[in-house]
Design a protein around this motif. Structure first.
Motif, mmCIF file in Angstrom:
data_model
loop_
_atom_site.group_PDB
_atom_site.id
_atom_site.type_symbol
_atom_site.label_atom_id
_atom_site.label_comp_id
_atom_site.label_asym_id
_atom_site.label_seq_id
_atom_site.Cartn_x
_atom_site.Cartn_y
_atom_site.Cartn_z
ATOM 1 N N ARG A 1 58.463 34.212 40.198
ATOM 2 C CA ARG A 1 57.093 34.737 40.296
ATOM 3 C C ARG A 1 57.040 35.944 41.203
ATOM 4 N N SER A 2 57.669 35.755 42.359
ATOM 5 C CA SER A 2 57.624 36.855 43.316
ATOM 6 C C SER A 2 58.290 38.093 42.715
ATOM 7 N N LEU A 3 59.345 37.851 41.986
ATOM 8 C CA LEU A 3 60.004 38.982 41.344
ATOM 9 C C LEU A 3 59.063 39.687 40.386
ATOM 10 N N LYS A 4 58.427 38.861 39.616
ATOM 11 C CA LYS A 4 57.487 39.426 38.638
ATOM 12 C C LYS A 4 56.444 40.279 39.325
ATOM 13 N N ARG A 5 55.975 39.723 40.427
ATOM 14 C CA ARG A 5 54.938 40.439 41.159
ATOM 15 C C ARG A 5 55.440 41.800 41.596
ATOM 16 N N LYS A 6 56.692 41.747 42.023
ATOM 17 C CA LYS A 6 57.268 43.010 42.490
ATOM 18 C C LYS A 6 57.394 43.989 41.338
ATOM 19 N N ASN A 7 57.698 43.456 40.186
ATOM 20 C CA ASN A 7 57.878 44.346 39.045
ATOM 21 C C ASN A 7 56.578 45.001 38.595
ATOM 22 N N GLY A 8 55.490 44.487 39.105
ATOM 23 C CA GLY A 8 54.227 45.144 38.789
ATOM 24 C C GLY A 8 53.373 44.368 37.821
ATOM 25 N N GLU A 9 53.912 43.309 37.248
ATOM 26 C CA GLU A 9 53.071 42.501 36.370
ATOM 27 C C GLU A 9 52.229 41.606 37.249
ATOM 28 N N SER A 10 51.083 42.064 37.564
ATOM 29 C CA SER A 10 50.264 41.326 38.530
ATOM 30 C C SER A 10 49.798 40.025 37.903
ATOM 31 N N LEU A 11 50.119 38.964 38.606
ATOM 32 C CA LEU A 11 49.727 37.660 38.089
ATOM 33 C C LEU A 11 48.324 37.285 38.520
ATOM 34 N N GLU A 12 47.770 38.094 39.448
ATOM 35 C CA GLU A 12 46.424 37.772 39.926
ATOM 36 C C GLU A 12 45.450 37.861 38.772
ATOM 37 N N LYS A 13 44.517 36.919 38.827
ATOM 38 C CA LYS A 13 43.539 36.912 37.743
ATOM 39 C C LYS A 13 42.647 38.129 37.848
ATOM 40 N N LYS A 14 42.466 38.749 36.756
ATOM 41 C CA LYS A 14 41.551 39.898 36.758
ATOM 42 C C LYS A 14 40.126 39.400 36.637
ATOM 43 N N ASP A 15 39.233 40.049 37.403
ATOM 44 C CA ASP A 15 37.825 39.694 37.289
ATOM 45 C C ASP A 15 37.321 40.191 35.943
ATOM 46 N N PRO A 16 36.944 39.273 35.068
ATOM 47 C CA PRO A 16 36.505 39.723 33.734
ATOM 48 C C PRO A 16 35.190 40.492 33.801
ATOM 49 N N PHE A 17 34.425 40.287 34.881
ATOM 50 C CA PHE A 17 33.128 40.974 34.986
ATOM 51 C C PHE A 17 33.136 41.859 36.222
ATOM 52 N N SER A 18 34.095 42.744 36.301
ATOM 53 C CA SER A 18 34.211 43.560 37.504
ATOM 54 C C SER A 18 33.077 44.577 37.544
ATOM 55 N N GLY A 19 32.801 45.011 38.760
ATOM 56 C CA GLY A 19 31.758 46.010 38.953
ATOM 57 C C GLY A 19 30.376 45.396 38.938
ATOM 58 N N GLU A 20 29.383 46.262 38.919
ATOM 59 C CA GLU A 20 28.004 45.788 38.927
ATOM 60 C C GLU A 20 27.655 45.152 37.597
ATOM 61 N N ALA A 21 26.698 44.251 37.662
ATOM 62 C CA ALA A 21 26.205 43.664 36.423
ATOM 63 C C ALA A 21 25.485 44.735 35.627
ATOM 64 N N PRO A 22 25.786 44.843 34.351
ATOM 65 C CA PRO A 22 25.150 45.908 33.571
ATOM 66 C C PRO A 22 23.668 45.619 33.346
ATOM 67 N N ILE A 23 22.899 46.683 33.306
ATOM 68 C CA ILE A 23 21.468 46.531 33.056
ATOM 69 C C ILE A 23 21.191 47.063 31.659
ATOM 70 N N PRO A 24 20.477 46.307 30.866
ATOM 71 C CA PRO A 24 20.179 46.777 29.512
ATOM 72 C C PRO A 24 19.461 48.126 29.535
ATOM 73 N N HIS A 25 19.821 48.947 28.589
ATOM 74 C CA HIS A 25 19.279 50.296 28.545
ATOM 75 C C HIS A 25 17.764 50.288 28.381
ATOM 76 N N LYS A 26 17.298 49.314 27.638
ATOM 77 C CA LYS A 26 15.864 49.229 27.369
ATOM 78 C C LYS A 26 15.076 49.008 28.659
#
Lengths: 723, 588
Positions: free
Chosen positions: B57-82
């Motif tokens: 795992r640590s090797l993988k991490r070093k290789n750049g394949e980040s095992l950390e979970k990506k936040d699927p909803f990163s950034g601000e919550a979107p506001i509907p255009h309407k």
């Protein structure tokens, strides 16, 4: 002996030496005295250092050139220089040159000029010095918000060491304290661990330390549990419970005491002493005699009230227990005890009727009563039983509690509604109990009956309630019979209505002649725009068809005279004319031609001297034939408007767009309003705002950069909240 | 007991130690491996395996394949255009190309602020959860055939109870008004009967007969006061029916409108006067003679507080207290205007006339959108908060849906027949209720979808307590809008006044009644010893007479001479240049 002699000689020497010293001291003193006397008469003279100088007149005060009559010339000096062989040729040459040169030294600049130059230089210097502040000043000017004082310490709790660091021992008390601390090698600066503790820590190995720590943790946890338990128990309001508890404790204590007698007789003796003491106290005081205010009142009530009677009895029992002499327990004494108990009237011990099947306290009471009865009856087993009795009671309590909980849970599972009702009723009952408990105990049986009835009602209610609700609703909705009738009337005509009839009328209306006259105003556009007829579910009762026709004709007649449209057009043209600037007529009759009555100035002249003004901007209602819009300026608003463009803006559009968002809380959320209206400068109350020093300035510069990034973070975090 | 505890403790503790190992920490890992016990050696293989995976795992991490979970909803919550568009205020201004630094900063910061405000408002829009109701018929069933009784039966109890009749046949046709919060109802009979009711609880607050003709009734800013336009004067009563004022400056009032944010009571009288009464200070703000005859059709534009008056000649005029002439005059009907109403947003106006037409106007452009023909013509009109139009045609009340759109309507949404002529129509704010005042009393009719379901509790809270009402009153008074700000464009204040200095000065002079910049006349000092004789004074006056004119003349003369001089010099130079000879250089 020899040693003695030696000592003596040494002593003598010492004496002589001291004598000599004394003599020299005297001399010095004498001198001083003389000096003092001499100085008293005249002022202190300045001592002149004597100097020997070659001159005609030798003064003891100073060197001068008096006597020669002339100033010393360079040539005089030169002569000697020439002669002296030691002087170098170079100097000689220089001197010669100097002699030959005729130039005089330049005059020094006058004061004003020198000062001016100095000022100039100083200005440059200070300008350079001050210019290092320029960035900070600019930044502060631009900053949205400044917080003073600038070097604010972080808020929140500080560590003791930080607070103490700058503090010095001042008062004697403090000194004393610190000395003590030092002596006992207690920490002064770093109170985390005392040296002793540190040492002990060092002494232990890691494992040991861990075990020790775990132990301590455990102990702490246990203590906290115990405390919590005690607290919880203390909070229990039931007197009965506490009484039982106390008794149990007593029992426990007795048991222990018995054990102690066997194992630890000294401890037992001490305990005995304690008991003796309490007994003495009891005998001295009237605490549990039936002589207090409370006891008297209870005595009055006792005739009618079982609980009062019981309380009294208990008190007496307490007194008896306490005053009882504690010896090794024997059967005789027990008997006497029992006799004492029996002196209390019989009705006290009468068992009470079953009062409440639900209330666990009551149930507890009943069982208790029974056990007592059993105690009385079976004297032989009593001692053994009495021990168990309390424990049993407590156990029973808990059992019942659990049972009740289970029951309640069951109830919850069965139906939520009923539970609420039950609870309410229980509460009610409890209230009742608390109110009437003391007075009408007997009556309560009836009450509980009622209560049970109520519960039965509560169980039955769902259907009933609905019915009630319907009834109520009916009362609200339908006021009385008349109302009902009226409603019926209103409803009745509905089915009669025909939607087909009005359409014919609509056709009529649309076929109406579109305009009477042709005008500038496009009437089609204005008034006879095709109107769509609307289907109406029921016919208006007021207007019949014939009536309507009549009405139309009447209206036509009524409005035959006044032509609405032409009036409007006139009005509009008038307004337009008023808005147009007048032609300036500068013709002077009689100039350049004949003038008089009936003579008009010639056409060319009129053409020449009538000046037409520039046409006004097009009217707003130019393209709206049926509208007149006033062209007057609303001057009342103008006094509140901005009339001059503020600084950084170059045109009105820029400025107007910058103020287009309102800042009030009516239109914005709270956070935005706060952000928009935050003050430019914040000062901390009571804090001294000192001028910024150079070191701080650098800090502030850095901090501001950081602040900017912080701000953006704050925004993003704020928005996060709404995810 | 106390002595026992430690023993027990130690024993239990030891047991626990045996049972339970302390949780592993990452820093303890090496130590544990060193102190491996013989019993555990069996499990080492497994451990090793685990270790290898960890290493991978640590090797993988070093290789750049980040095992950390990506936040699927990163950034601000979107506001509907309407939603964003709903809260947009004006166009975004872009920084012009050659802008200076300060201007750039000012524009950028203001834009950022308005964007933030817009976003936040759009986010908070989430907090308006209520939806409006509606009425839906079965197949082939017109909703307008559904009777009120059916609706009341079908609806829940509280909603059903909102349909009720008050039988008041004695004191003639009734006018009515709902308070701003929609809880309080004021009815006034033509023959003098006035009553105010908390209509939801059916609690009668007061009832009286003023023993005079009542033309109109109106609540003032709170439910504590109301105005009654009686036969001659305007009266103000409190909620208990106590007469507070008799305003004799306001006579023969026929219709009233209350402007809540300005605290103005606007009245239209039979004599053709439109008057404004400031309720907060009790002063008459303006009295305008409209010269249009009897004014019995009146309405207000809630958007800009402009009063609309309907006239017998088919025109409708718009008035503000700041102008003596109408802001706008629109020719709407060929007959007299019978009724008019303006919608909440101030975009649409609906009128009805004696020509039995119903017209919808866009009052931003003053253009008619569409018109329709009603068989009996509408005597009363009222628009609800959600844009439902109710029209009283004879003894029938019709409710229309989607009137404000561009397409004309063909049939009503609801209809209800009453007894007697309808005299007053008003929608109850924040309720699906239409109040109807007629000859036989008052009827409260259920109109699903009429009221705005979400209310602003800081502005008009139907559930407010008396304490809240008091606080609101103070706040409202502090935020009172001055009557000078009433105009066709409510955004006028945020615009730069571009009038010239002369014009502004002229207006200023007009407002003040004198010219503050004018020089005062020269007044010669009185001197003694006969020097203040009439002749001397006259002489002195002459010295300073026409001072400014003289100054001007002096200046122009000076300028002219200078110009002449320059010209002369120029011409001389030219001449000189032309006459120069080669020998001139020797001239001294």
């Amino acid at each position: 002996m020899a040693a003695d002699e030696e000592e003596l000689s040494i002593n003598e020497q010492a004496i002589s030496a001291s004598e000599e010293e004394e003599g020299s001291d005297d001399e010095r003193k004498h001198k001083k005295l003389l000096e003092a006397i001499s100085s008293m008469g005249s002022r202190k003279r300045k001592k002149q250092n004597e100097r020997s100088e070659a001159s005609v007149q030798v003064s003891e005060f100073f060197v001068n050139a008096e006597g020669t009559g002339e100033k010393v010339n360079l040539s005089d000096l030169l002569g000697t220089v020439e002669k002296t062989s030691g002087a170098s040729n170079k100097t000689k040459k220089q001197l010669r040159n100097l002699q030959s040169s005729k130039e005089t030294l330049e005059l020094p600049l006058n004061k004003q000029q020198t000062e001016k130059i100095q000022r100039g230089i100083a200005y440059e210097k200070t300008a350079a010095e001050v210019s290092c502040w320029r960035n900070i000043i600019l930044q502060n000017q631009k900053a949205e918000q400044m917080v003073f004082p600038l070097n604010q310490e972080s808020s929140g709790p500080k560590r003791v060491e930080q607070v103490v660091a700058g503090w010095k021992v001042q008062t004697p008390l403090e000194q004393e304290i610190f000395r003590l601390l030092h002596i006992n090698s207690q920490p002064v600066d770093d109170p985390v661990l005392t040296p002793v503790e540190e040492q002990s820590l060092k002494a232990m190995s890691l494992e040991e330390a861990k075990i020790r720590r775990a132990e301590l943790q455990k102990a702490r946890a246990l203590q906290s549990y115990y405390e919590a338990k005690a607290k919880r128990e203390k909070k229990i309001k039931s007197k009965k419970y506490h009484r039982v508890q106390k008794k149990a404790k007593c029992k426990d204590f007795l048991k222990q005491f018995d054990e102690m007698v066997k194992t630890n007789p000294e401890g037992a003796l001490e305990e005995l002493k304690k008991m003796e003491l309490s007994r003495m106290e009891e005998r001295m005081s009237l605490k549990h005699q039936n002589s207090g205010k409370w006891a008297k009142s209870k005595a009055i009530m006792a005739k009618y009230d079982d609980s009062a009677r019981k309380a009294m009895q208990e008190q007496l029992q307490m007194n008896k227990d306490l005053t009882q002499k504690i010896v090794v327990p024997s059967d005789d004494e027990h008997e006497s005890n029992e006799e004492g108990l029996e002196t209390i009237p019989d009705f006290v011990n009468d068992s009470e009727p079953v009062i409440d099947s639900v209330n666990p306290w009551m149930r507890g009471q009943l069982t208790h009563e029974e056990s007592e009865v059993s105690c009385v009856t079976t004297e032989d087993v009593q001692t053994a039983e009495e021990e168990n009795e309390e424990e049993e009671l407590v156990g029973e309590f808990e059992r019942k509690r659990k049972l009740r909980q289970v029951v309640e849970e069951d109830v919850v599972e069965v139906s939520d509604k009923e539970e609420g009702d039950d609870d309410d009723e229980e509460e009610e009952e409890e209230e009742d109990v608390s109110e009437f408990n003391t007075l009408f105990r007997l009556m309560r049986s009836e009450k509980t009956l009622e209560g049970s009835n109520q519960t039965r009602e509560g169980l039955n209610t769902p259907g009933q309630e609905d019915e009630d609700g319907f009834l109520n609703e009916g009362q609200i909705r339908v006021r009385n019979i008349e109302d009902l009738e009226v409603l019926g009337e209103v409803v009745d005509p509905q089915p009669i209505a025909e939607p087909s009839l009005p359409q014919a009328v609509a056709v009529e209306a649309t076929s109406e002649p579109p305009n009477k006259k042709k005008r500038e105003i496009d009437l089609k556009e204005v008034l006879t725009k095709e109107a769509k007829a609307v289907k109406v579910p029921f016919l208006p009762t007021v207007v019949d068809e014939e009536e309507r026709d009549e009405q139309i004709s009447i209206i036509k007649e009524a409005f035959a005279g006044d032509d609405v449209i032409s009036d409007f057009i006139k009005d509009k043209s008038k307004r337009e004319a008023a808005g147009r600037p007048e032609v300036v007529d500068l013709t002077l009759p009689g100039w350049g031609e004949w003038g008089g009555v009936g003579l008009k100035p010639s056409r060319w002249k009129r053409k020449r001297f009538r000046i037409k003004m520039a046409p006004p901007p097009p009217r707003q209602d130019q393209k709206l034939p049926d509208v007149i819009i006033s062209e007057n300026r609303n001057a009342s608003v103008a006094s509140h408007q901005v009339s001059q463009l503020p600084f950084p803006f170059q045109n009105t559009a820029q400025f107007e767009s910058s103020i287009r968002t309102p800042i009030g809380p009516t239109w914005n959320t709270q956070s935005v309003v706060k952000n928009m209206t935050k003050p430019k400068v914040i000062t901390k109350m009571g804090a001294i705002i000192e001028p910024m020093d150079a070191f701080l300035a650098v800090l502030v510069l850095g901090a501001n950069h950081r602040n900017k990034s912080k701000l953006s973070i704050a925004f993003s975090s704020h928005s996060l909240r709404f995810k | 007991m106390a002595a026992l505890v430690p023993e027990v403790l130690t024993s239990t503790h030891v047991e626990k130690m045996n049972k339970k190992k302390p949780p592993k920490r990452y820093w303890e890992e090496t130590e544990n491996t060193d102190q491996r016990r013989p019993e555990e050696e069996q499990g080492t293989a497994v451990q090793n395996q685990n270790k290898s995976t960890v290493k991978e795992r640590s090797l993988k991490r070093k290789n750049g394949e980040s095992l950390e979970k990506k936040d699927p909803f990163s950034g601000e919550a979107p506001i509907p255009h309407k939603q964003l568009q709903k809260f947009q205020r004006g166009e975004k201004y872009k920084v012009p190309a050659g802008a200076r630094q300060r201007l750039k900063e000012a524009i950028i910061s203001s834009e950022a602020m308005s964007e933030l405000a817009q976003k936040q408002a759009a986010r908070y829009d989430l907090l308006l959860p209520e939806d409006a109701g509606f009425l839906e018929g079965d197949e082939d069933e017109d909703t307008n055939t559904i009777s009120q009784d059916d609706i009341a039966d079908a609806a829940d109890i509280t909603s059903g109870s909102k349909y009720f009749n008050l039988h008041l046949s004695q004191f003639g046709p009734y006018r009515l008004d709902y308070g701003r919060t929609g809880r309080h109802l004021l009815v006034g009979g033509k023959k003098g009967h006035v009553a105010c009711i908390d209509w939801q609880s059916k609690d009668l607050m007061c009832e009286m007969n003023v023993m005079e003709t009542v033309n109109d009734v109106k609540w003032l800013h709170t439910e504590a006061m109301f105005a009654v336009a009686q036969k001659r004067w305007l009266y103000i009563y409190d909620s208990k029916g106590l007469e507070l004022h008799c305003v004799k400056k306001f006579n023969d009032v026929l219709r009233m409108q209350f402007l809540p944010y300005h605290f103005l009571l606007a009245t239209a009288s039979a004599t053709g006067f439109l008057q404004y009464l400031d309720v907060s200070v009790g002063k008459e703000i303006a009295a305008i003679c409209t010269k249009m005859g009897r004014l019995d059709v009146m309405s207000q534009n809630p958007h800009n507080a402009v009063i609309h008056l309907g006239h017998p000649n088919g025109t409708i005029s718009l008035w503000s207290p700041n102008q003596k002439e109408p802001l706008v005059k629109i020719l709407c009907h060929r007959g007299a205007v019978r009724s008019l109403t303006v919608d909440k947003t101030g975009t649409y106006m609906v009128t009805s006339g004696l020509d039995r037409k119903l017209k919808v106007y866009d009052i931003r452009a003053f253009k008619p959108l569409h018109s329709c023909f009603l068989p009996a013509g509408a005597s009363c009109l009222s628009l609800s908060q959600r844009g439902l139009l109710s029209a009283a045609t004879g003894d029938i009340v019709q409710v229309y849906q989607n009137v404000l759109g561009s397409s004309p309507v063909s049939k009503p949404y609801m209809a209800h027949r009453l007894q007697g002529q309808i005299w007053g129509l008003a929608y109850c704010p924040f309720e699906d209720v239409l109040g109807i005042g007629h000859g036989e009393g008052f009827t409260s009719m259920i109109v699903p979808g009429a009221g705005e379901p979400n209310f602003d509790a800081l502005d008009t809270n139907p559930f407010r307590s008396s304490k809240q009402r008091q606080e609101w009153e103070v706040k409202a008074l502090l935020e009172k809008v001055q009557p000078e700000l009433i105009g066709l464009d409510p955004g006028q204040l945020s615009k730069v006044d571009q009038a010239s200095f002369e014009q502004r000065h002229k207006e200023h002079v007009e407002a003040l009644g004198f010219d503050p910049l004018a020089k005062d006349k020269f007044k010669p000092k009185t001197k003694k010893k006969g020097r203040s004789s009439a002749g001397a004074i006259e002489k002195r006056k002459r010295k300073v007479a026409h001072e400014d004119q003289r100054d001007k003349i002096r200046q122009t003369v000076q300028e002219r001479t200078e110009r002449d001089k320059e010209q002369k010099e120029k011409s001389n130079e030219k001449k000189n240049l032309g006459n120069k000879s080669t020998l001139d250089r020797f001239r001294k």
